[in-house]
Design an enzyme around this catalytic site. Structure first.
Site, PDB file in Angstrom:
ATOM      1  N   HIS A 155     -34.378  78.178  84.593  1.00  0.00           N
ATOM      2  CA  HIS A 155     -33.056  78.612  85.051  1.00  0.00           C
ATOM      3  C   HIS A 155     -32.038  78.485  83.936  1.00  0.00           C
ATOM      4  CE1 HIS A 155     -33.632  74.348  85.999  1.00  0.00           C
ATOM      5  NE2 HIS A 155     -32.345  74.185  85.737  1.00  0.00           N
TER       6      HIS A 155
ATOM      7  N   HIS B 271     -28.088  78.038  83.242  1.00  0.00           N
ATOM      8  CA  HIS B 271     -26.791  77.687  83.829  1.00  0.00           C
ATOM      9  C   HIS B 271     -25.706  78.541  83.169  1.00  0.00           C
ATOM     10  CE1 HIS B 271     -27.842  73.628  85.639  1.00  0.00           C
ATOM     11  NE2 HIS B 271     -28.827  73.715  84.766  1.00  0.00           N
TER      12      HIS B 271
HETATM   13  P1  AMP Z   1     -31.519  71.179  85.631  1.00  0.00           P
HETATM   14  O1  AMP Z   1     -31.059  69.763  85.564  1.00  0.00           O
HETATM   15  O2  AMP Z   1     -31.133  71.993  84.434  1.00  0.00           O
HETATM   16  O3  AMP Z   1     -32.993  71.284  85.974  1.00  0.00           O
HETATM   17  O4  AMP Z   1     -30.675  71.832  86.786  1.00  0.00           O
HETATM   18  C1  AMP Z   1     -31.106  71.950  88.081  1.00  0.00           C
HETATM   19  C2  AMP Z   1     -29.895  72.332  88.857  1.00  0.00           C
HETATM   20  O5  AMP Z   1     -30.305  72.841  90.121  1.00  0.00           O
HETATM   21  C3  AMP Z   1     -28.930  71.197  89.122  1.00  0.00           C
HETATM   22  O6  AMP Z   1     -27.683  71.469  88.502  1.00  0.00           O
HETATM   23  C4  AMP Z   1     -28.833  71.139  90.643  1.00  0.00           C
HETATM   24  O7  AMP Z   1     -27.521  70.900  91.098  1.00  0.00           O
HETATM   25  C5  AMP Z   1     -29.308  72.516  91.052  1.00  0.00           C
HETATM   26  N1  AMP Z   1     -29.918  72.574  92.365  1.00  0.00           N
HETATM   27  C6  AMP Z   1     -30.876  71.778  92.867  1.00  0.00           C
HETATM   28  N2  AMP Z   1     -31.205  72.154  94.123  1.00  0.00           N
HETATM   29  C7  AMP Z   1     -30.420  73.218  94.413  1.00  0.00           C
HETATM   30  C8  AMP Z   1     -30.267  74.057  95.561  1.00  0.00           C
HETATM   31  N3  AMP Z   1     -31.006  73.880  96.666  1.00  0.00           N
HETATM   32  N4  AMP Z   1     -29.351  75.054  95.506  1.00  0.00           N
HETATM   33  C9  AMP Z   1     -28.612  75.232  94.400  1.00  0.00           C
HETATM   34  N5  AMP Z   1     -28.718  74.501  93.288  1.00  0.00           N
HETATM   35  C10 AMP Z   1     -29.598  73.494  93.298  1.00  0.00           C
END
Ligand code: AMP
Ligand code: ZN
Length: 142
Positions: free
Chosen positions: A101, A103
């Site tokens: 993903h 950001h």
């Molecule tokens: P990372 O730390 O780069 O793996 O980011 C994962 C991101 O996914 C975090 O910023 C979380 O807040 C986000 N996240 C986790 N679960 C969900 C969800 N169900 N819907 C939207 N965002 C999510």
């Protein structure tokens, strides 16, 4: 369909709720549930891939092709001063969801909540050392 136990695959499939920003055949974009700033969006490929290291060129091509489109929609909507793109790969790099993903974090000025915290080590890297490191990496381009 989708990778078993992957929450982002479940979001793509509609098995988990999300605030959808955009969707097409290749990508799904939705608001990060933990908004760093207003409009903080995640853009993910519909094809499950764990992180950047395991991502086929075709998947990254389709994903990155759409990043400017989503970035500009956030810009139009909220007129941020700038935007940071962030991508964590591996638990040691703070990846917490193991479906690639990107950001998109719009920036609204000092104190908006985003604070990358890194230390540079310029003194350790002479121009010769930089050339050596660049060559070592280049030898591993496949
Ligand atoms: P990372 O730390 O780069 O793996 O980011 C994962 C991101 O996914 C975090 O910023 C979380 O807040 C986000 N996240 C986790 N679960 C969900 C969800 N169900 N819907 C939207 N965002 C999510
Ligand atoms: Zn997945």
């Amino acid at each position: 369909m989708g990778h078993e136990d992957c929450i982002f695959c479940k979001i793509i499939n509609g098995d988990l709720p999300s605030a959808k920003v955009y969707e097409d055949d290749y990508v799904y974009a939705f608001l990060d549930i933990s908004q760093v700033t207003k409009g903080h969006t995640l853009v993910i490929p519909k094809t499950h891939t764990k992180n950047i290291f395991e991502t086929p060129a075709e998947v990254s091509k389709e994903l990155f092709e759409r990043i400017p489109k989503v970035a500009n929609a956030i810009k139009e909507a909220y007129n941020p001063l700038g935007m940071n793109l962030l991508n964590n790969n591996g638990a040691d790099a703070e990846q917490s969801v193991f479906h690639l993903h990107i950001h998109l974090i719009p920036r609204y000025g000092e104190g908006d909540g985003y604070s990358p915290n890194w230390t540079t080590h310029t003194d350790d890297y002479t121009p010769d050392k930089l050339q050596e490191i660049a060559a070592e990496i280049n030898q591993n381009i496949k």
